[in-house]
Design a protein around this motif. Structure first.
Motif, PDB file in Angstrom:
ATOM      1  N   THR A  56     -10.384   2.366  -4.135  1.00 26.62           N
ATOM      2  CA  THR A  56      -9.227   1.463  -4.254  1.00 26.62           C
ATOM      3  C   THR A  56      -8.276   1.575  -3.065  1.00 26.62           C
ATOM      4  OG1 THR A  56      -7.956   3.139  -5.473  1.00 26.62           O
ATOM      5  CG2 THR A  56      -9.323   1.627  -6.777  1.00 26.62           C
ATOM      6  N   PHE A  57      -8.633   2.425  -2.088  1.00 26.61           N
ATOM      7  CA  PHE A  57      -7.708   2.726  -0.995  1.00 26.61           C
ATOM      8  C   PHE A  57      -7.307   1.493  -0.196  1.00 26.61           C
ATOM      9  CE2 PHE A  57     -11.947   3.108   0.779  1.00 26.61           C
ATOM     10  CZ  PHE A  57     -11.849   2.479   2.009  1.00 26.61           C
ATOM     11  N   PHE A  58      -8.210   0.493  -0.111  1.00 27.17           N
ATOM     12  CA  PHE A  58      -7.934  -0.692   0.697  1.00 27.17           C
ATOM     13  C   PHE A  58      -6.800  -1.539   0.103  1.00 27.17           C
ATOM     14  CE2 PHE A  58     -11.603  -1.296  -2.067  1.00 27.17           C
ATOM     15  CZ  PHE A  58     -11.203  -2.370  -2.852  1.00 27.17           C
ATOM     16  N   ARG A  59      -6.434  -1.268  -1.132  1.00 25.77           N
ATOM     17  CA  ARG A  59      -5.325  -1.995  -1.758  1.00 25.77           C
ATOM     18  C   ARG A  59      -3.972  -1.417  -1.354  1.00 25.77           C
ATOM     19  NH1 ARG A  59      -7.464  -1.904  -8.024  1.00 25.77           N
ATOM     20  NH2 ARG A  59      -9.530  -2.825  -7.677  1.00 25.77           N
ATOM     21  N   LYS A  62      -0.437   1.480   3.199  1.00 24.00           N
ATOM     22  CA  LYS A  62       0.501   2.513   3.606  1.00 24.00           C
ATOM     23  C   LYS A  62       0.052   3.878   3.100  1.00 24.00           C
ATOM     24  CE  LYS A  62       5.428   3.671   3.577  1.00 24.00           C
ATOM     25  NZ  LYS A  62       6.784   3.248   3.087  1.00 24.00           N
ATOM     26  N   ASP A  63      -0.393   3.924   1.838  1.00 28.06           N
ATOM     27  CA  ASP A  63      -0.873   5.180   1.269  1.00 28.06           C
ATOM     28  C   ASP A  63      -2.123   5.674   1.992  1.00 28.06           C
ATOM     29  OD1 ASP A  63       0.803   3.819  -0.755  1.00 28.06           O
ATOM     30  OD2 ASP A  63       0.330   5.570  -1.965  1.00 28.06           O
ATOM     31  N   PHE A  64      -2.985   4.742   2.364  1.00 32.55           N
ATOM     32  CA  PHE A  64      -4.209   5.126   3.064  1.00 32.55           C
ATOM     33  C   PHE A  64      -3.888   5.696   4.439  1.00 32.55           C
ATOM     34  CE2 PHE A  64      -8.234   3.767   5.389  1.00 32.55           C
ATOM     35  CZ  PHE A  64      -8.945   4.879   4.957  1.00 32.55           C
ATOM     36  N   LEU A  65      -2.860   5.152   5.090  1.00 31.39           N
ATOM     37  CA  LEU A  65      -2.429   5.695   6.378  1.00 31.39           C
ATOM     38  C   LEU A  65      -1.971   7.141   6.215  1.00 31.39           C
ATOM     39  CD1 LEU A  65      -1.708   5.480   9.374  1.00 31.39           C
ATOM     40  CD2 LEU A  65       0.502   4.497   8.704  1.00 31.39           C
ATOM     41  N   PHE A 164       1.892  14.818   3.723  1.00 33.15           N
ATOM     42  CA  PHE A 164       1.257  13.504   3.865  1.00 33.15           C
ATOM     43  C   PHE A 164       0.479  13.130   2.606  1.00 33.15           C
ATOM     44  CE2 PHE A 164       1.371  14.002   8.698  1.00 33.15           C
ATOM     45  CZ  PHE A 164       2.371  13.055   8.840  1.00 33.15           C
ATOM     46  N   ASN A 165      -0.189  14.118   1.996  1.00 31.21           N
ATOM     47  CA  ASN A 165      -0.973  13.817   0.803  1.00 31.21           C
ATOM     48  C   ASN A 165      -0.078  13.404  -0.363  1.00 31.21           C
ATOM     49  OD1 ASN A 165      -2.608  14.693  -1.817  1.00 31.21           O
ATOM     50  ND2 ASN A 165      -4.069  14.431  -0.160  1.00 31.21           N
ATOM     51  N   LYS A 166       1.077  14.028  -0.484  1.00 31.94           N
ATOM     52  CA  LYS A 166       2.004  13.680  -1.557  1.00 31.94           C
ATOM     53  C   LYS A 166       2.555  12.276  -1.394  1.00 31.94           C
ATOM     54  CE  LYS A 166       4.862  16.530  -3.428  1.00 31.94           C
ATOM     55  NZ  LYS A 166       5.943  17.529  -3.690  1.00 31.94           N
ATOM     56  N   LYS A 167       2.587  11.785  -0.158  1.00 32.36           N
ATOM     57  CA  LYS A 167       3.089  10.441   0.088  1.00 32.36           C
ATOM     58  C   LYS A 167       2.036   9.367  -0.220  1.00 32.36           C
ATOM     59  CE  LYS A 167       6.687  11.507   3.456  1.00 32.36           C
ATOM     60  NZ  LYS A 167       7.776  10.845   2.706  1.00 32.36           N
ATOM     61  N   ALA A 168       0.772   9.779  -0.329  1.00 33.31           N
ATOM     62  CA  ALA A 168      -0.291   8.839  -0.708  1.00 33.31           C
ATOM     63  C   ALA A 168      -0.370   8.782  -2.228  1.00 33.31           C
ATOM     64  CB  ALA A 168      -1.616   9.267  -0.090  1.00 33.31           C
ATOM     65  N   LYS A 169       0.652   8.269  -2.859  1.00 29.37           N
ATOM     66  CA  LYS A 169       0.824   8.370  -4.308  1.00 29.37           C
ATOM     67  C   LYS A 169      -0.206   7.565  -5.103  1.00 29.37           C
ATOM     68  CE  LYS A 169       5.814   9.150  -3.895  1.00 29.37           C
ATOM     69  NZ  LYS A 169       7.171   8.644  -4.249  1.00 29.37           N
ATOM     70  N   ASN A 170      -0.707   6.490  -4.539  1.00 36.09           N
ATOM     71  CA  ASN A 170      -1.582   5.600  -5.294  1.00 36.09           C
ATOM     72  C   ASN A 170      -3.070   5.887  -5.108  1.00 36.09           C
ATOM     73  OD1 ASN A 170       0.438   3.745  -6.502  1.00 36.09           O
ATOM     74  ND2 ASN A 170       0.905   3.304  -4.363  1.00 36.09           N
ATOM     75  N   ILE A 171      -3.385   6.876  -4.262  1.00 34.43           N
ATOM     76  CA  ILE A 171      -4.786   7.272  -4.067  1.00 34.43           C
ATOM     77  C   ILE A 171      -4.907   8.705  -4.566  1.00 34.43           C
ATOM     78  CG2 ILE A 171      -6.693   7.473  -2.426  1.00 34.43           C
ATOM     79  CD1 ILE A 171      -5.125   5.628  -0.547  1.00 34.43           C
ATOM     80  N   THR A 172      -5.515   8.880  -5.727  1.00 34.05           N
ATOM     81  CA  THR A 172      -5.483  10.179  -6.387  1.00 34.05           C
ATOM     82  C   THR A 172      -6.881  10.643  -6.793  1.00 34.05           C
ATOM     83  OG1 THR A 172      -5.137   9.101  -8.527  1.00 34.05           O
ATOM     84  CG2 THR A 172      -3.170   9.736  -7.293  1.00 34.05           C
ATOM     85  N   GLY A 173      -6.921  11.843  -7.372  1.00 36.54           N
ATOM     86  CA  GLY A 173      -8.140  12.362  -7.975  1.00 36.54           C
ATOM     87  C   GLY A 173      -9.279  12.545  -6.990  1.00 36.54           C
ATOM     88  N   LEU A 174     -10.481  12.245  -7.473  1.00 34.18           N
ATOM     89  CA  LEU A 174     -11.682  12.465  -6.677  1.00 34.18           C
ATOM     90  C   LEU A 174     -11.755  11.537  -5.475  1.00 34.18           C
ATOM     91  CD1 LEU A 174     -14.234  14.165  -6.515  1.00 34.18           C
ATOM     92  CD2 LEU A 174     -15.391  12.494  -7.969  1.00 34.18           C
ATOM     93  N   GLU A 175     -11.203  10.335  -5.601  1.00 33.12           N
ATOM     94  CA  GLU A 175     -11.177   9.424  -4.457  1.00 33.12           C
ATOM     95  C   GLU A 175     -10.352  10.026  -3.330  1.00 33.12           C
ATOM     96  OE1 GLU A 175      -9.977   4.814  -3.241  1.00 33.12           O
ATOM     97  OE2 GLU A 175      -9.235   5.691  -5.112  1.00 33.12           O
ATOM     98  N   ASN A 176      -9.229  10.601  -3.673  1.00 33.97           N
ATOM     99  CA  ASN A 176      -8.373  11.247  -2.688  1.00 33.97           C
ATOM    100  C   ASN A 176      -9.128  12.370  -1.991  1.00 33.97           C
ATOM    101  OD1 ASN A 176      -6.465  13.451  -1.809  1.00 33.97           O
ATOM    102  ND2 ASN A 176      -4.945  11.915  -2.365  1.00 33.97           N
ATOM    103  N   ALA A 177      -9.773  13.241  -2.775  1.00 39.21           N
ATOM    104  CA  ALA A 177     -10.502  14.379  -2.205  1.00 39.21           C
ATOM    105  C   ALA A 177     -11.645  13.923  -1.314  1.00 39.21           C
ATOM    106  CB  ALA A 177     -11.039  15.263  -3.332  1.00 39.21           C
ATOM    107  N   THR A 178     -12.391  12.907  -1.761  1.00 39.93           N
ATOM    108  CA  THR A 178     -13.554  12.422  -1.009  1.00 39.93           C
ATOM    109  C   THR A 178     -13.139  11.835   0.328  1.00 39.93           C
ATOM    110  OG1 THR A 178     -14.712  11.923  -3.089  1.00 39.93           O
ATOM    111  CG2 THR A 178     -15.532  10.857  -1.088  1.00 39.93           C
TER     112      THR A 178
END
Length: 291
Positions: A56-59, A62-65, A164-178
């Motif tokens: 879902t990162f493409f949505r 800013k979070d993906f950056l 930086f990871n805390k600012k990526a609030k909408n990308i979480t869980g396993l997707e975030n780790a991957t």
């Protein structure tokens, strides 16, 4: 909750053995990190797809950056950590990067508008004093300045990664780790490619520890960590997070015969104790009042 707790503790103990496993690999530190992130990211992508996860990162551009910056920093952090392992040992390195969370905590009023309490200031002061004891004794014992520099930079890079990871609030869980692990692999690959090339010799004796580090410590460890952390309270995470550096120090003493001198032991107590106190005092106090 119990299953999540077991997963979380297991992941921290796995991470605590990273330096032990790496000590059996006769490669440059950055090459170890390259192989670790490559194997780990490939397997995490596989796990993510097998669990029918959807990216879902493409949505959230800013979070993906922020996640990209966090991944780049994580790759840099690991290169400093593994170089410090080789220079000053697993125990001292683990105590150095244990200072990372306290750096985040002390910067939180500016970055996340969180209140800076007296307990956080006291915890930070204890950590600083502990690092003075640890590093000062290390210098007296003849530890290399470059090794201490790598240890200090690992703490700084860890703090930047968390911010930086805390600012990526909408990308979480396993997707975030991957995603973060794959980006860290690309970062390390660029560094290794520019410095000495991506082709290097791997001895047969290095294969098993490389696979353990990549498959067990990285892939399985990250999966356990990120699948559990969202189901646990902030208080539990804050307290338990220091099991990793503490276990690393213990494992280094038991398995690698690394010995901390008395002043360094005092420094270790101040670092771990100060960090836990600074992060959890108010939460525990509030919980006791409610009870």
């Amino acid at each position: 909750m119990n299953a999540a707790y077991v997963k979380y503790i297991a992941s921290l103990l796995l991470f605590g053995t990273n330096g032990i496993v790496a000590s059996y690999i006769a490669l440059a530190s950055c090459d170890i990190v390259l192989l670790r992130t490559f194997i780990g990211s490939i397997l995490l992508i596989g796990i993510f797809l097998l669990l029918r996860g959807k990216f879902t990162f493409f949505r959230f551009k800013k979070d993906f950056l922020f996640l990209i910056l966090s991944g780049v920093t994580m790759g840099t952090y690991w290169m400093f950590v593994y170089e410090a392992y080789q220079q000053i040992g697993v125990g001292l390195t683990s105590l150095a990067y244990a200072c990372g969370p306290i750096i985040v905590m002390i910067l939180s009023p500016v970055l996340f508008r969180e209140k800076l309490t007296w307990s956080k200031i006291a915890g930070f002061a204890a950590v600083v004093l502990g690092m003075i004891f640890v590093s000062g004794q290390a210098v007296v014992s003849g530890t290399t300045a470059f090794g201490l520099f790598c240890g200090a930079m690992s703490a700084i890079m860890y703090a930047v990664m968390i911010i930086f990871n805390k600012k990526a609030k909408n990308i979480t869980g396993l997707e975030n780790a991957t995603l973060q692990l794959f980006i860290s692999f690309l970062t390390v690959a660029v560094f290794v490619g520019l410095t000495h090339g991506l082709i290097f010799e791997i001895r047969s004796g290095d294969l098993l520890p490389i696979l353990i580090l990549g498959v067990v410590n990285t892939s399985i460890g990250c999966y356990l960590y990120f699948s559990a952390i969202g189901k646990l309270s902030v208080q539990t995470v804050a307290i338990c997070d220091y099991i990793e550096p503490l276990s690393a120090v213990i494992f280094a003493g038991l398995l690698l015969q690394e010995v901390l001198l008395p002043l360094q032991v005092l420094g270790a107590v101040l670092i771990i104790g100060g960090a836990v106190f600074g992060e959890t005092y108010l939460t525990i106090k509030k919980h006791c009042r409610v009870s």
